[in-house]
Motif scaffolding. Structure first.
Motif, PDB file in Angstrom:
ATOM      1  N   ILE A 111       8.451  32.472  35.733  1.00  0.00           N
ATOM      2  CA  ILE A 111       8.484  32.712  37.025  1.00  0.00           C
ATOM      3  C   ILE A 111       9.927  32.234  37.357  1.00  0.00           C
ATOM      4  O   ILE A 111      10.545  33.053  38.246  1.00  0.00           O
ATOM      5  CB  ILE A 111       7.182  32.301  37.716  1.00  0.00           C
ATOM      6  N   LYS A 112      10.304  31.081  37.065  1.00  0.00           N
ATOM      7  CA  LYS A 112      11.647  30.455  37.744  1.00  0.00           C
ATOM      8  C   LYS A 112      12.565  30.434  36.770  1.00  0.00           C
ATOM      9  O   LYS A 112      13.917  29.997  37.171  1.00  0.00           O
ATOM     10  CB  LYS A 112      11.047  29.100  38.068  1.00  0.00           C
ATOM     11  N   GLY A 113      12.558  30.802  35.464  1.00  0.00           N
ATOM     12  CA  GLY A 113      13.524  30.715  34.611  1.00  0.00           C
ATOM     13  C   GLY A 113      14.046  29.370  34.147  1.00  0.00           C
ATOM     14  O   GLY A 113      14.921  29.283  33.479  1.00  0.00           O
ATOM     15  N   THR A 114      13.177  28.276  34.218  1.00  0.00           N
ATOM     16  CA  THR A 114      13.391  27.001  33.615  1.00  0.00           C
ATOM     17  C   THR A 114      13.103  27.043  32.264  1.00  0.00           C
ATOM     18  O   THR A 114      11.874  27.420  31.867  1.00  0.00           O
ATOM     19  CB  THR A 114      12.458  26.085  34.674  1.00  0.00           C
ATOM     20  N   ARG A 115      14.036  26.623  31.418  1.00  0.00           N
ATOM     21  CA  ARG A 115      13.651  26.612  30.009  1.00  0.00           C
ATOM     22  C   ARG A 115      13.620  25.246  29.515  1.00  0.00           C
ATOM     23  O   ARG A 115      14.189  24.237  30.386  1.00  0.00           O
ATOM     24  CB  ARG A 115      15.006  27.000  29.280  1.00  0.00           C
ATOM     25  N   GLN A 116      12.719  25.094  28.355  1.00  0.00           N
ATOM     26  CA  GLN A 116      12.473  23.667  27.777  1.00  0.00           C
ATOM     27  C   GLN A 116      13.561  23.736  26.602  1.00  0.00           C
ATOM     28  O   GLN A 116      13.876  24.662  25.959  1.00  0.00           O
ATOM     29  CB  GLN A 116      10.938  23.516  27.261  1.00  0.00           C
ATOM     30  N   THR A 117      13.999  22.438  26.077  1.00  0.00           N
ATOM     31  CA  THR A 117      14.598  22.051  24.894  1.00  0.00           C
ATOM     32  C   THR A 117      13.712  22.466  23.626  1.00  0.00           C
ATOM     33  O   THR A 117      12.604  22.623  23.795  1.00  0.00           O
ATOM     34  CB  THR A 117      15.189  20.940  24.949  1.00  0.00           C
ATOM     35  N   SER A 118      14.447  22.399  22.511  1.00  0.00           N
ATOM     36  CA  SER A 118      13.487  22.770  21.508  1.00  0.00           C
ATOM     37  C   SER A 118      12.475  21.636  20.993  1.00  0.00           C
ATOM     38  O   SER A 118      11.409  21.638  20.615  1.00  0.00           O
ATOM     39  CB  SER A 118      14.584  22.841  20.253  1.00  0.00           C
ATOM     40  N   LEU A 119      13.050  20.335  21.321  1.00  0.00           N
ATOM     41  CA  LEU A 119      12.314  19.149  21.270  1.00  0.00           C
ATOM     42  C   LEU A 119      11.193  19.250  22.132  1.00  0.00           C
ATOM     43  O   LEU A 119       9.839  18.910  21.611  1.00  0.00           O
ATOM     44  CB  LEU A 119      13.032  17.991  21.560  1.00  0.00           C
ATOM     45  N   GLN A 120      11.259  19.744  23.319  1.00  0.00           N
ATOM     46  CA  GLN A 120      10.100  19.697  24.330  1.00  0.00           C
ATOM     47  C   GLN A 120       9.177  20.706  23.964  1.00  0.00           C
ATOM     48  O   GLN A 120       7.952  20.504  23.845  1.00  0.00           O
ATOM     49  CB  GLN A 120      10.705  20.044  25.757  1.00  0.00           C
TER      50      GLN A 120
END
Length: 172
Positions: A111-120
């Motif tokens: 929805i917002k385009g916020t991405r997580q890191t691979s670790l997350q």
């Protein structure tokens, strides 16, 4: 947040014939009671913080439409919570509730385009796998049937999806 599933689970009655736990009251009773209390407390807070001017501002139609929709969806989530707690024990419900982490991350991405890191992402997947192992591991779900009540699991996941959707919509 972790205490109320325990209280809800403790409020169940036990059927003397089958030994199954059930609610001796309607599931919507709790949702409607909580809604009435929220309305009264919110209006009292508006009056206390800003008087009649602040109280009139909460009835502005534009924000009322937005927050009424979000409130309706949260009420739907509360109903799903009570429906799932009807067949699941408090511990199983609490474990399934942890899927909120992964579902929120997916919704924020979509929805917002916020991405997580691979670790997350790895940590989120490990939490989900741990939850699955706990659920499959033969813990007593409170259903009395010895298995995992699939409708209860479905209701929890639907409740989590609904509340995550509201949280994403409410995020600034």
């Amino acid at each position: 947040r972790a205490l109320h599933p325990t209280i809800i689970d403790a409020s169940k009655s036990v059927d003397p014939v089958t030994g199954k736990k059930f609610f001796a009251y309607g599931e919507m009773t709790v949702v409607l009671g909580e809604t009435v209390v929220t309305l009264v407390v919110a209006q009292a807070m508006a009056l206390a913080s800003g008087g009649m001017q602040e109280w009139r501002a909460i009835w502005n139609p534009k924000p009322m439409q937005v927050f009424s929709f979000i409130g309706f969806v949260y009420a739907l989530g509360d109903f799903l919570e009570m429906a799932s707690m009807g067949s699941l024990g408090g511990a199983a419900y609490q474990v399934l509730l942890q899927s909120k982490l992964l579902i929120t991350a997916l919704m924020m991405w979509a929805i917002k385009g916020t991405r997580q890191t691979s670790l997350q992402w790895n940590i989120l997947l490990l939490v989900m796998l741990s939850m699955c192992v706990y659920m499959i591991g033969g813990t007593d779900s409170g259903s009395g049937g010895g298995g995992i009540p699939l409708m209860g699991v479905f209701n929890v996941l639907l409740k989590v999806t609904v509340s995550c959707f509201c949280a994403v919509l409410s995020d600034k």
